[in-house]
Motif scaffolding. Sequence first.
Motif, PDB file in Angstrom:
ATOM      1  N   ARG A  80       9.853  16.581  13.702  1.00 48.77           N
ATOM      2  CA  ARG A  80      10.501  15.259  13.605  1.00 48.77           C
ATOM      3  C   ARG A  80      11.633  15.262  12.575  1.00 48.77           C
ATOM      4  O   ARG A  80      12.642  14.594  12.761  1.00 48.77           O
ATOM      5  N   ARG A  81      11.475  16.009  11.479  1.00 42.18           N
ATOM      6  CA  ARG A  81      12.566  16.111  10.495  1.00 42.18           C
ATOM      7  C   ARG A  81      13.736  16.896  11.072  1.00 42.18           C
ATOM      8  O   ARG A  81      14.893  16.568  10.818  1.00 42.18           O
ATOM      9  N   PRO A 129      15.034  14.150  14.629  1.00 43.02           N
ATOM     10  CA  PRO A 129      14.423  12.822  14.487  1.00 43.02           C
ATOM     11  C   PRO A 129      14.281  12.026  15.782  1.00 43.02           C
ATOM     12  O   PRO A 129      13.365  11.235  15.915  1.00 43.02           O
ATOM     13  N   ARG A 130      15.158  12.243  16.743  1.00 37.35           N
ATOM     14  CA  ARG A 130      15.103  11.446  17.979  1.00 37.35           C
ATOM     15  C   ARG A 130      14.416  12.170  19.130  1.00 37.35           C
ATOM     16  O   ARG A 130      14.478  11.706  20.268  1.00 37.35           O
TER      17      ARG A 130
END
Length: 105
Positions: free
Chosen positions: A85-86, A89-90
């Motif tokens: 996710r880092r 992020p999308r």
Amino acid sequence: RPPSSTPKPSSAASDVYKRQVNLLPDESGGIASMVAGGEQIPGDALGVLGDAVSRALRASPRPVQLRADRGTDYAAIHDVLETIRRAAPRVDLQLVVEGGRPRGS
């Protein structure tokens, strides 16, 4: 014959493989190693995993599948999820646990 700058079409199976992250657990439920975008990554190299996922998404920006088996510790899976996710992020991230719920969930 097409010009050499024309990208070659890739197979759908190859695209799916590039977007999978497979966690390979050790005996204690931790992550021994990971395979992401066809790259073998040590289990403790989460930064390398983020880079591999970013490269895979540049090649094919579709959902990423995180695959683990029920012997993998939930906390270890969570760390990998956060790393992905880092890095992206999308990203549409799908968790698939083979054989039931992960250890400690």
